[in-house]
Design an enzyme around this catalytic site. Structure first.
Site, PDB file in Angstrom:
ATOM      1  N   SER A  72       0.818  -1.113  -0.149  1.00 41.18           N
ATOM      2  CA  SER A  72      -0.027   0.087   0.064  1.00 41.18           C
ATOM      3  C   SER A  72       0.856   1.204   0.049  1.00 41.18           C
ATOM      4  O   SER A  72       1.735   1.526  -1.026  1.00 41.18           O
ATOM      5  CB  SER A  72      -1.074   0.082   1.345  1.00 41.18           C
ATOM      6  OG  SER A  72      -1.956   0.846   1.166  1.00 41.18           O
ATOM      7  N   ASP A 120      -9.487  -3.321  -6.001  1.00 43.15           N
ATOM      8  CA  ASP A 120      -8.780  -2.464  -5.267  1.00 43.15           C
ATOM      9  C   ASP A 120      -9.019  -1.129  -5.989  1.00 43.15           C
ATOM     10  O   ASP A 120      -9.007  -0.928  -7.257  1.00 43.15           O
ATOM     11  CB  ASP A 120      -7.345  -2.799  -5.153  1.00 43.15           C
ATOM     12  CG  ASP A 120      -6.251  -1.992  -4.311  1.00 43.15           C
ATOM     13  OD1 ASP A 120      -6.366  -0.778  -4.105  1.00 43.15           O
ATOM     14  OD2 ASP A 120      -5.826  -2.877  -3.512  1.00 43.15           O
ATOM     15  N   HIS A 153      -8.565  -4.192  -1.600  1.00 38.40           N
ATOM     16  CA  HIS A 153      -7.377  -3.636  -0.899  1.00 38.40           C
ATOM     17  C   HIS A 153      -6.866  -4.450   0.283  1.00 38.40           C
ATOM     18  O   HIS A 153      -7.911  -4.720   1.187  1.00 38.40           O
ATOM     19  CB  HIS A 153      -7.333  -2.169  -0.669  1.00 38.40           C
ATOM     20  CG  HIS A 153      -6.145  -1.561  -0.070  1.00 38.40           C
ATOM     21  ND1 HIS A 153      -5.043  -1.325  -1.175  1.00 38.40           N
ATOM     22  CD2 HIS A 153      -5.764  -1.117   1.006  1.00 38.40           C
ATOM     23  CE1 HIS A 153      -4.002  -0.742  -0.758  1.00 38.40           C
ATOM     24  NE2 HIS A 153      -4.192  -0.478   0.587  1.00 38.40           N
TER      25      HIS A 153
END
Length: 319
Positions: free
Chosen positions: A157, A254, A284
């Protein structure tokens, strides 16, 4: 839209509800993440030892790094690990158990860096912390029992965004050399905040609202502005040539899907070897869901890529 999610990942939505980020709630969210990390038991039988060290940065402050050393003789390859958290949350405790497992699986020393968070520290402060940790790792190679020619960087991330930015910084500064970059659903482009996305992308866990807050906190301005601080937004780099080979993984649900695929395309066009994986039905952070086949598949793909890059092994069976 839940019908789009891989059924094995549905329980994860209760573990990772969509975030409504703002300045008022951020301290409580940080504390909650730390408490959750502390409550996770360490994996048993890895043979991995850990210790914390302090790294001095170029501007004189100290950054904590956590060193994971697998059993066996060196010299081993190394991985500089950069945690996620939208640039505003997380620490070296984030994914601590996963790092123990990864160090054993890849037979590599892992150094996880506790970079400073936004909004208290804005760009390029966090990536400068990561660069200081990379220099320390390279300079301490003999003491750490690592081969300085086999150093990878890895991040998830926001950590993936910092890992990508770090490879650009190291290239532009002439080193230390990075052999590979592992970018797991990386947060690469603030312009996603001002680009219309299909409704189902970013509907779960990391939402457009959270994304805008994270980027605003890091940049100190509204995302999508004409100018951004240096090395703050990896996708805005004009030149991606000369970067290390990349492994990029992202879920098909995502919010970062389009920016990650576009970054992979640009790397390929710049003659950088890229291995891109898009996992159907995955949101995600999906890989933290234990027992889901798609999570296991992503972990195996990543470990195999690391072993190929760091040990010269071929095939997923090497993991």
């Amino acid at each position: 839209m839940r019908d789009l999610i891989d059924p094995a990942l549905l329980p994860g939505l209760d573990m990772m509800p969509a975030l409504d980020l703002n300045d008022a709630i951020l301290p409580a969210l940080r504390d909650g993440m730390e408490q959750a990390s502390a409550a996770m038991p360490e994996p048993v039988g890895t043979g991995v030892t850990t210790r914390d060290e302090q790294v001095r940065t170029s501007d004189g402050h100290s950054v904590t790094v956590r060193v994971y050393t697998p059993s066996g003789a060196g010299p081993r390859p190394a991985i500089l690990q950069i945690h996620g958290g939208g640039y505003v949350m997380g620490s070296v405790n984030t994914g601590h158990g996963a790092m123990m497992t990864l160090a054993a699986a890849v037979e590599a020393v892992i150094v996880s860096v506790d970079y400073r968070l936004a909004p208290e520290t804005r760009a390029p402060g966090p990536v400068e912390d990561c660069y200081a940790a990379l220099v320390w790792l390279h300079e301490r190679a003999a003491d750490l029992g690592i081969d300085p020619a086999r150093i990878a960087v890895s991040g998830q991330s926001a950590g993936g965004g910092l890992a990508a930015a770090l490879t650009q910084m190291a290239r532009d500064r002439g080193g230390p050399a990075i052999a590979h970059q592992i970018l797991v659903y990386p947060m690469l482009d603030d312009r996603t905040c001002i680009t219309r996305q299909p409704e189902h992308l970013g509907a779960f866990v990391w939402t457009p609202q959270a994304n805008a807050f994270g980027w605003r906190s890091l940049l100190g301005r509204e995302p999508g502005a004409a100018e951004v601080p240096p090395y703050a937004v990896p996708a805005r780099a004009a030149d991606l040539s000369g970067l290390p080979p990349a492994f990029i993984a992202v879920g098909a649900l995502d919010l970062f899907l389009a920016e990650d695929m576009d970054y992979a395309r640009r790397l390929i066009e710049a003659k950088v070897p890229v291995e891109l994986h898009v996992y159907p039905g995955a949101y995600h952070g999906f890989d933290v869901m234990p027992g889901a086949p798609v999570s296991g598949r992503m972990q195996r793909d990543m470990i195999a890529a690391l072993r190929r890059a760091l040990h010269g092994e071929e095939g997923a069976e090497a993991a």
